[in-house]
Design a protein around this motif. Structure first.
Motif, short mmCIF file in Angstrom:
data_model
loop_
_atom_site.label_atom_id
_atom_site.label_comp_id
_atom_site.label_asym_id
_atom_site.label_seq_id
_atom_site.Cartn_x
_atom_site.Cartn_y
_atom_site.Cartn_z
N UNK A 17 64.64 -43.90 3.05
CA UNK A 17 63.65 -43.32 3.96
C UNK A 17 62.82 -44.37 4.65
N UNK A 18 63.06 -45.64 4.39
CA UNK A 18 62.28 -46.70 5.01
C UNK A 18 62.59 -46.87 6.47
N UNK A 19 63.78 -46.39 6.92
CA UNK A 19 64.15 -46.49 8.32
C UNK A 19 63.81 -45.19 9.02
N UNK A 20 63.40 -45.28 10.26
CA UNK A 20 63.07 -44.10 11.05
C UNK A 20 64.35 -43.38 11.46
N UNK A 21 64.45 -42.08 11.15
CA UNK A 21 65.65 -41.30 11.50
C UNK A 21 65.66 -41.03 12.99
N UNK A 22 66.84 -41.26 13.60
CA UNK A 22 67.04 -40.96 15.02
C UNK A 22 67.81 -39.65 15.11
N UNK A 23 67.29 -38.71 15.89
CA UNK A 23 67.89 -37.37 15.94
C UNK A 23 67.72 -36.82 17.35
N UNK A 24 68.83 -36.50 18.04
CA UNK A 24 68.74 -35.90 19.36
C UNK A 24 69.96 -35.02 19.59
N UNK A 25 69.81 -34.05 20.50
CA UNK A 25 70.89 -33.14 20.87
C UNK A 25 70.83 -32.88 22.36
N UNK A 26 71.95 -33.08 23.05
CA UNK A 26 72.05 -32.80 24.48
C UNK A 26 73.11 -31.72 24.68
#
Length: 669
Positions: A17-26
């Protein structure tokens, strides 16, 4: 038992969890902010278009900023999941290239990259080596210099256009049997792709399926890839695509991505529509077809390699001479054919005749189905010239020809390897009360396909190839019920070395032009005569000669001729069609069959004109009665009775038939 897929995605969610999660949907790219270069653009309806009709060209689309792909503490690559829907739309059905790649790149500057087979990611000078690149390619071209397996595959590329792992594009069904189905990347239809990476076991999975099929439970390609050693801390994420000489448009309809978890499912109802494609000009396709033949010839010249036969067992020893090195790509290893046919077992036997036997097989390395034909070489010419002829015919490329893939020599055996056609031969759908009746639309499409193939053999290739045995049993049907002309050119091969003054006529009774009885010489005009008989048997549902029919109906062309003279030519049609046919097309085919079957060879149209007539781009010439009277009987007395059949006629049967009237199914790529 804990489900395998749930376990895989549980691994994805356990990333640190130390890394920022990248989440996107197009669901479409109308509002997306992407970094575009090359000819890539977002269309007015929200499609991400990577390439269009310009060529050669490349297109790239990346997120504007890089994503951190490594754990800042451990330095290991993070898990990720992505899903997208793409489509490849060629301008011409049989001419296309090249493909699409999902890309992780250290730098989004790909100005050094080349189009065509380099997919807009690499070039021929390795000047890209400073950029770290991991790509999943969906490639629609076979490039031997990159060791591609075929022209329809998915592969994993790491800093090189040569894939470290690749498989034929396909998917596994989720039904009880868990079936396997091929998937054409250039079908013009949307295709779903899922790419998932687990940082715990370094497993990279690639899954494919048509847009109307749920995600398969089994990935198509699964490979251990340690991304930690292959990527930088931050990488650009996006797509790359390219085209070469043959126009193909590449589109992305939607895209979702998530770091350390499962990417969201795309909303299919919100995706933009693909552009409509109009009907393609066949004449224009022929012009482009000539270019692809030249390109393939050039490719064969520069990619000739050496096939090493390493097998100590006596049963796999082959005949291999130094001069065959130049035919490397067409030479099959006997061991591969032995394994493909399970040792040439009777359970895989498709047919047998005077020429030998035909077996169905599955090549062990690619999973491609083939038909393997055993032939005893009877020609008086040298084996070297005979193999050269086979390789020459193997260079023929047309969507309505059964492809001769190559050969193998072992002791006194010669093995020919063909595409496998799953729907058998046309005659099984026309005669003897078939279980499945072909509609008129299907028959007309088969007629046009065979006509285009015959035109290609006569005028479209670098040499003139006379088929010499055109008939319904030599027309094989692929999985889309498209007609494929089989056994082209082999009759000519088996006549090499014979005395032209004593050569016997090769062919099948009922399709032989009357002049063959006098000259014994096959020409493109005699092919046209046989094609005329083929037209009539498809339209009438009868063989050219019906031995059991009433005396007045024994010769089909006589029956059609009578109906034409009486002004009732449509009465000659296949009664099984009922009223389900287009009268204008039926009349055109019947009259064209008579014209091609004219006893006077000078009255028969060339295949170039036949194509124009079938496409309604040229009028049907008037049929003259001159030459018919008196010559029809001569055809029966000489052309059908007194013509001798030489031993070489064995090879004029379909290469996949057990007799002259029964063909064995084949399938192709």
């Amino acid at each position: 038992m804990f489900p395998k897929n749930m376990f895989f995605f549980l691994i994805l969610t356990l990333a640190t969890a130390s890394a920022e999660d990248e989440d996107f949907t197009y669901n479409g790219f109308g509002a997306a902010k992407l970094r575009l270069d090359g000819i890539a653009e977002i269309t007015t309806n929200g499609l991400l278009m990577l390439t269009d009709t310009r060529q050669p060209a490349k297109g790239h689309a990346f997120l504007p900023t890089p994503i951190r792909f490594k754990n800042s503490t451990t330095g290991k690559a993070l898990s990720f999941s992505t899903s997208f829907i793409f489509a490849m739309i060629p301008k011409y059905e049989d001419l296309f290239g090249h493909g699409i790649a999902f890309v992780l790149a250290q730098s989004a500057d790909l100005s050094y990259a080349l189009p065509s087979q380099f997919l807009g990611l690499f070039n021929s000078s390795n000047s890209y080596s400073s950029n770290q690149i991991v790509a999943i390619e969906f490639d629609s071209n076979l490039n031997p210099e990159f060791n591609d397996i075929d022209n329809n595959h998915v592969g994993i590329d790491v800093n090189s256009p040569k894939s470290i792992s690749s498989l034929h594009a396909a998917y596994y069904t989720n039904d009880d049997g868990g079936g396997f189905k091929n998937l054409s990347l250039v079908s013009g239809k949307p295709i779903q792709a899922w790419i998932e990476y687990s940082h715990l076991d370094g497993l990279l999975n690639v899954t494919l399926a048509p847009i109307d099929v749920a995600k398969p439970g089994v990935p198509r390609l699964s490979s251990n890839v340690n991304l930690s050693s292959l990527i930088s801390d931050s990488m650009y994420v996006g797509f790359s695509s390219s085209v070469g000489p043959f126009i193909t448009s590449h589109y992305i309809l939607g895209w979702s991505f998530k770091l350390n978890g499962r990417a969201k499912a795309l909303d299919l109802s919100r995706l933009p529509s693909l552009p409509r494609t109009g009907s393609k000009s066949r004449l224009e396709s022929w012009k482009i077809g000539l270019l692809i033949i030249l390109a393939i010839l050039f490719l064969l010249i520069i990619t000739i390699g050496i096939i090493l036969l390493v097998n100590s067992r006596i049963k796999f020893r082959e005949v291999f001479e130094d001069w065959e090195l130049e035919y490397g790509p067409q030479r099959f290893c006997f061991k591969d054919l032995f394994l493909a046919t399970k040792g040439f077992r009777d359970q895989h036997l498709l047919g047998a005749g005077g020429f030998g036997k035909v077996y169905r097989g599955v090549l062990p390395n690619t999973g491609i189905q083939v038909a393997v034909k055993q032939v005893s070489h009877e020609s008086r010419q040298g084996m070297r010239e005979f193999i050269a002829e086979i390789v020459s015919i193997g260079r023929l490329r047309h969507r309505n020809l059964v492809q001769l893939l190559g050969y193998c020599r072992r002791k006194r055996e010669l093995l020919l390897v063909y595409e496998f056609m799953p729907n058998s031969s046309l005659d099984k759908y026309l005669f003897n009360q078939p279980k499945s009746m072909l509609s008129w639309g299907q028959r007309f499409q088969i007629i046009k396909g065979v006509a285009s193939a015959l035109y290609y053999l006569h005028e479209g290739w670098e040499k003139v190839v006379v088929h010499r045995d055109i008939k319904a049993s030599n027309i094989l049907l692929d999985d889309q019920m498209n007609g494929r002309l089989g056994d082209f050119g082999l009759a000519r091969l088996y006549d090499h070395g014979t005395d032209p003054q004593t050569t016997h006529v090769v062919g099948t009774l009922g399709y032989l032009a009357p002049e063959l009885a006098k000259t014994g010489k096959a020409t493109t005009s005699t092919d046209v005569f046989a094609f005329g008989g083929f037209l009539l048997e498809v339209a009438c549902g009868r063989r050219p000669i019906e031995i059991r029919a009433s005396e007045q109906d024994i010769v089909l062309v006589d029956k059609v001729l009578e109906c034409w003279k009486a002004g009732t030519i449509l009465e000659a049609r296949d009664p099984n069609l009922g009223n389900e046919y287009i009268a204008e097309e039926m009349e055109m085919v019947l009259k064209l069959g008579l014209l091609c079957s004219h006893p006077n060879s000078s009255s028969r149209p060339p295949m170039r004109l036949v194509i124009l007539i079938l496409e309604r781009e040229a009028p049907l010439p008037e049929i003259s009665e001159d030459g018919w009277n008196g010559e029809i009987s001569a055809m029966g007395e000489e052309g059908f009775v007194d013509i001798g059949m030489s031993d070489s006629s064995l090879l004029t049967m379909s290469p996949f038939s057990a007799s002259t009237t029964e063909s064995v199914p084949l399938t192709g790529r």
